[in-house]
Design a protein around this motif. Structure first.
Motif, mmCIF file in Angstrom:
data_model
loop_
_atom_site.group_PDB
_atom_site.id
_atom_site.type_symbol
_atom_site.label_atom_id
_atom_site.label_comp_id
_atom_site.label_asym_id
_atom_site.label_seq_id
_atom_site.Cartn_x
_atom_site.Cartn_y
_atom_site.Cartn_z
ATOM 1 N N GLY A 91 0.817 -1.430 0.116
ATOM 2 C CA GLY A 91 -0.115 0.068 0.184
ATOM 3 C C GLY A 91 0.849 1.220 0.140
ATOM 4 N N ASN A 92 0.517 2.227 0.823
ATOM 5 C CA ASN A 92 1.388 3.258 0.788
ATOM 6 C C ASN A 92 1.725 3.911 2.322
ATOM 7 O OD1 ASN A 92 0.558 4.454 -1.820
ATOM 8 N ND2 ASN A 92 -1.549 4.857 -0.918
ATOM 9 N N GLU A 93 2.335 2.615 3.101
ATOM 10 C CA GLU A 93 2.715 2.686 4.384
ATOM 11 C C GLU A 93 3.951 3.155 4.658
ATOM 12 O OE1 GLU A 93 3.033 -0.484 8.121
ATOM 13 O OE2 GLU A 93 1.392 -0.433 6.745
ATOM 14 N N LEU A 94 4.875 2.788 3.798
ATOM 15 C CA LEU A 94 6.414 3.532 3.939
ATOM 16 C C LEU A 94 6.461 4.898 3.533
ATOM 17 C CD1 LEU A 94 8.322 0.328 3.027
ATOM 18 C CD2 LEU A 94 8.171 1.142 5.369
ATOM 19 N N ALA A 95 7.454 5.519 3.735
ATOM 20 C CA ALA A 95 7.748 6.864 3.382
ATOM 21 C C ALA A 95 8.391 6.878 2.233
ATOM 22 C CB ALA A 95 8.548 7.599 4.495
ATOM 23 N N ARG A 96 7.721 7.562 1.195
ATOM 24 C CA ARG A 96 8.364 7.521 -0.204
ATOM 25 C C ARG A 96 10.030 8.025 -0.250
ATOM 26 N NH1 ARG A 96 6.092 3.595 -1.896
ATOM 27 N NH2 ARG A 96 5.790 3.298 0.388
ATOM 28 N N SER A 97 10.350 8.690 0.656
ATOM 29 C CA SER A 97 11.658 9.343 0.707
ATOM 30 C C SER A 97 12.798 8.202 1.342
ATOM 31 C CB SER A 97 11.719 10.484 1.490
ATOM 32 O OG SER A 97 11.216 10.276 2.907
ATOM 33 N N LEU A 98 12.362 7.075 1.594
ATOM 34 C CA LEU A 98 13.336 6.132 2.020
ATOM 35 C C LEU A 98 14.418 5.672 1.082
ATOM 36 C CD1 LEU A 98 11.323 3.847 4.371
ATOM 37 C CD2 LEU A 98 12.925 5.573 5.148
ATOM 38 N N SER A 99 15.835 5.657 1.390
ATOM 39 C CA SER A 99 16.567 5.288 0.295
ATOM 40 C C SER A 99 16.830 3.731 0.688
ATOM 41 C CB SER A 99 17.874 6.076 0.842
ATOM 42 O OG SER A 99 17.615 7.396 0.413
ATOM 43 N N LEU A 100 16.060 3.250 -0.205
ATOM 44 C CA LEU A 100 15.990 1.729 -0.381
ATOM 45 C C LEU A 100 16.621 1.111 -1.578
ATOM 46 C CD1 LEU A 100 12.655 0.667 1.108
ATOM 47 C CD2 LEU A 100 14.661 0.893 2.419
ATOM 48 N N PRO A 101 17.640 0.016 -1.585
ATOM 49 C CA PRO A 101 17.984 -0.590 -2.827
ATOM 50 C C PRO A 101 17.015 -0.740 -3.775
ATOM 51 C CG PRO A 101 18.838 -1.910 -0.787
ATOM 52 C CD PRO A 101 17.542 -0.858 -0.291
ATOM 53 N N GLU A 102 17.193 -0.613 -4.906
ATOM 54 C CA GLU A 102 15.943 -0.870 -6.016
ATOM 55 C C GLU A 102 15.833 -2.543 -5.962
ATOM 56 O OE1 GLU A 102 16.586 0.949 -9.752
ATOM 57 O OE2 GLU A 102 17.262 2.840 -8.710
ATOM 58 N N THR A 103 14.562 -2.568 -6.335
ATOM 59 C CA THR A 103 14.141 -4.126 -6.492
ATOM 60 C C THR A 103 14.865 -4.618 -7.729
ATOM 61 O OG1 THR A 103 11.941 -3.655 -5.197
ATOM 62 C CG2 THR A 103 12.125 -5.553 -6.659
ATOM 63 N N GLU A 104 15.500 -5.700 -7.644
ATOM 64 C CA GLU A 104 16.045 -6.343 -8.768
ATOM 65 C C GLU A 104 14.911 -6.822 -9.751
ATOM 66 O OE1 GLU A 104 20.066 -8.231 -8.232
ATOM 67 O OE2 GLU A 104 19.677 -7.863 -6.112
ATOM 68 N N ASP A 105 15.036 -6.347 -10.854
ATOM 69 C CA ASP A 105 14.054 -6.951 -11.792
ATOM 70 C C ASP A 105 14.392 -8.363 -12.556
ATOM 71 O OD1 ASP A 105 11.649 -7.222 -13.511
ATOM 72 O OD2 ASP A 105 12.332 -5.814 -14.835
ATOM 73 N N TYR A 106 14.295 -9.314 -11.938
ATOM 74 C CA TYR A 106 14.426 -10.521 -12.478
ATOM 75 C C TYR A 106 13.665 -11.804 -11.767
ATOM 76 C CZ TYR A 106 16.897 -11.886 -7.999
ATOM 77 O OH TYR A 106 16.998 -12.253 -6.702
ATOM 78 N N ASP A 107 13.399 -12.771 -12.362
ATOM 79 C CA ASP A 107 12.489 -13.926 -12.144
ATOM 80 C C ASP A 107 13.157 -14.606 -10.831
ATOM 81 O OD1 ASP A 107 10.450 -13.356 -13.961
ATOM 82 O OD2 ASP A 107 11.027 -14.716 -15.073
ATOM 83 N N ARG A 108 12.600 -14.891 -9.677
ATOM 84 C CA ARG A 108 13.143 -15.473 -8.610
ATOM 85 C C ARG A 108 13.273 -17.048 -8.846
ATOM 86 N NH1 ARG A 108 13.120 -10.109 -8.067
ATOM 87 N NH2 ARG A 108 13.475 -9.626 -5.806
ATOM 88 N N PRO A 109 14.354 -17.571 -8.739
ATOM 89 C CA PRO A 109 14.621 -18.990 -9.272
ATOM 90 C C PRO A 109 13.889 -19.651 -7.964
ATOM 91 C CG PRO A 109 16.541 -18.333 -8.157
ATOM 92 C CD PRO A 109 15.703 -17.160 -8.548
ATOM 93 N N ILE A 110 13.240 -20.943 -8.050
ATOM 94 C CA ILE A 110 12.662 -21.828 -7.102
ATOM 95 C C ILE A 110 13.278 -22.871 -6.946
ATOM 96 C CG2 ILE A 110 10.517 -23.160 -6.347
ATOM 97 C CD1 ILE A 110 8.612 -21.068 -7.863
ATOM 98 N N LEU A 111 13.987 -23.284 -5.973
ATOM 99 C CA LEU A 111 15.116 -24.187 -6.127
ATOM 100 C C LEU A 111 14.735 -25.502 -4.974
ATOM 101 C CD1 LEU A 111 18.318 -21.794 -5.556
ATOM 102 C CD2 LEU A 111 17.146 -22.722 -7.458
ATOM 103 N N HIS A 112 14.740 -26.622 -5.264
ATOM 104 C CA HIS A 112 14.687 -27.730 -4.628
ATOM 105 C C HIS A 112 16.122 -28.438 -4.059
ATOM 106 C CE1 HIS A 112 13.756 -32.032 -3.914
ATOM 107 N NE2 HIS A 112 12.784 -31.682 -3.495
ATOM 108 N N VAL A 113 16.128 -28.498 -2.803
ATOM 109 C CA VAL A 113 17.210 -29.206 -2.110
ATOM 110 C C VAL A 113 16.888 -30.695 -2.020
ATOM 111 C CG1 VAL A 113 18.554 -29.211 -0.081
ATOM 112 C CG2 VAL A 113 17.349 -27.197 -0.743
ATOM 113 N N ASP A 114 17.726 -31.424 -3.130
ATOM 114 C CA ASP A 114 17.412 -32.819 -3.136
ATOM 115 C C ASP A 114 17.719 -33.769 -2.163
ATOM 116 O OD1 ASP A 114 16.686 -32.146 -5.732
ATOM 117 O OD2 ASP A 114 18.794 -32.377 -6.700
#
Length: 385
Positions: free
Chosen positions: A73-96
């Motif tokens: 939603g709009n909860e966090l302050a928009r001025s926060l200096s957060l790392p940009e969200t990396e635009d990549y598909d997250r891998p789903i990994l199985h630990v065999d």
């Protein structure tokens, strides 16, 4: 009744797995980075390595961004200096080595992690319908009703001043008053959400009698892990030196997978099923010898280094595997989270008094790990909340 009737709730973990747990419990932090037995995906682990990790799918980046935006939603302050969200598909990994154990590294972006942290510890921790380990021996007063956001109620424990009167013991003959600084810095270890676990009887209440699970958390979790309906959760709070002993989650009637989300400092997570019975174990004359010989032989297991934003899903055989937190790795909380609840990280739209209240606890998160562990209690029409 639970569906895993063949498992003994009073059994001890396998000796070999206990040995592995103790090894990492006592390990120095500087030994962890070079430990080849730890699955640490930040080290660029080759998926074809001897750890036996298989990629079984991906989380689409656009879909993930949409899910997270709805939750935040709009909860966090928009001025926060957060790392940009990396635009990549997250891998789903199985630990065999532990069938059904799923790892999704960096699933939650920084803004979602902070929003989740705010909801869990500002709103849910002190909700009257939820319980903490402190409730067992002390009375928790309602905090000052000043904290407000669009998705929160005025309940944050962090609105209490460090100099507020101590918490009153339920039984003064056995417990002393608890100073607020000790309460928040040392003693608060867990909070239960939704169905309230009875730690004495090791049972959950019947479905009609359970508090509802926070709906915004349920929506986030249902979107990310549709196989599990959130009925109950435990928020664990760790500092360096804390552990969570090897255990199995056997109280739930549903075999649906367990969801685990990590925030803050890294941890070393150990998991493994019971060892397979020896082919000769049915022979009475040989059973004792087999047990004695194999006591410290490590059964198939996995040791993971979990970082802030990582998700673990325990399904299939891993659902009832032994697991525990052997070590909290101090000094590893992401810098953009470490000043929480101060540093403007708690919410947008706070007035000067509210901001000052949170600043009194600035840096609280810097040495901690917060874990949200979610489970489904019942199947079908028995579901509650």
């Amino acid at each position: 009744m639970p569906l895993h009737t063949g498992l003994d709730a009073h059994a001890a973990p396998p000796p070999g797995l206990r040995q592995i747990f103790k090894r990492y419990q006592s390990a120095a932090v500087d030994q962890l980075d070079g430990d080849a037995d730890i699955i640490d995906l930040k080290n660029g682990l080759d998926l074809e390595s001897r750890h036996g990790i298989s990629q079984i799918g991906t989380v689409n980046s656009a879909e993930l961004a949409s899910i997270c935006a709805r939750f935040e939603g709009n909860e966090l302050a928009r001025s926060l200096s957060l790392p940009e969200t990396e635009d990549y598909d997250r891998p789903i990994l199985h630990v065999d080595s532990v069938p059904g154990l799923i790892l999704i590294p960096s699933l939650l972006p920084p803004s979602t992690q902070l929003t989740l942290l705010n909801r869990l510890l500002h709103r849910d921790a002190s909700s009257p319908s939820h319980r903490t380990n402190i409730h067992l021996h002390h009375q928790l007063p309602p905090p000052s009703p000043t904290f407000h956001t669009s998705n929160s109620t005025p309940t944050s424990f962090f609105t209490l001043s460090p100099t507020s009167p101590p918490l009153t013991p339920l039984n003064p003959s056995t417990h002393n008053p608890l100073p607020i600084t000790s309460f928040l810095h040392k003693k608060l270890r867990w909070i239960t959400l939704g169905a309230q676990y009875d730690w004495t009887s090791k049972t959950y209440p019947n479905a009609p009698n359970t508090p509802s699970f926070p709906p915004d958390l349920a929506a986030l979790l249902n979107s990310l892990f549709p196989q599990t309906t959130p009925h109950a959760a435990i928020i664990n709070i760790y500092s360096p030196g804390h552990t969570l002993s090897l255990h199995r989650d056997l109280s739930e009637a549903s075999p649906a997978g367990l969801i685990s989300l990590s925030l803050g400092c890294d941890c070393i997570f150990v998991i493994g099923p019971d060892p397979l019975p020896s082919p000769t174990a049915n022979a009475p004359d040989e059973a004792a010898e087999v047990d004695e010989t194999n006591d410290l032989t490590p059964n198939p297991h996995a040791t993971l280094r979990l970082r802030s934003g990582d998700a673990v899903y325990m399904s299939a055989a891993s659902r009832y595997a032994w697991h525990g937190v052997a070590k909290i790795v101090g000094g590893t909380c992401p810098a953009w989270m470490a000043e929480w609840p101060g540093g403007g990280l708690s919410a947008d739209g706070l007035d000067a008094d509210e901001e000052q209240r949170f600043e009194a606890w600035k840096g609280w998160m810097g040495g901690r790990r917060v874990n949200l562990n979610v489970r489904q209690m019942w199947d079908g029409s028995s579901s509650g909340g």
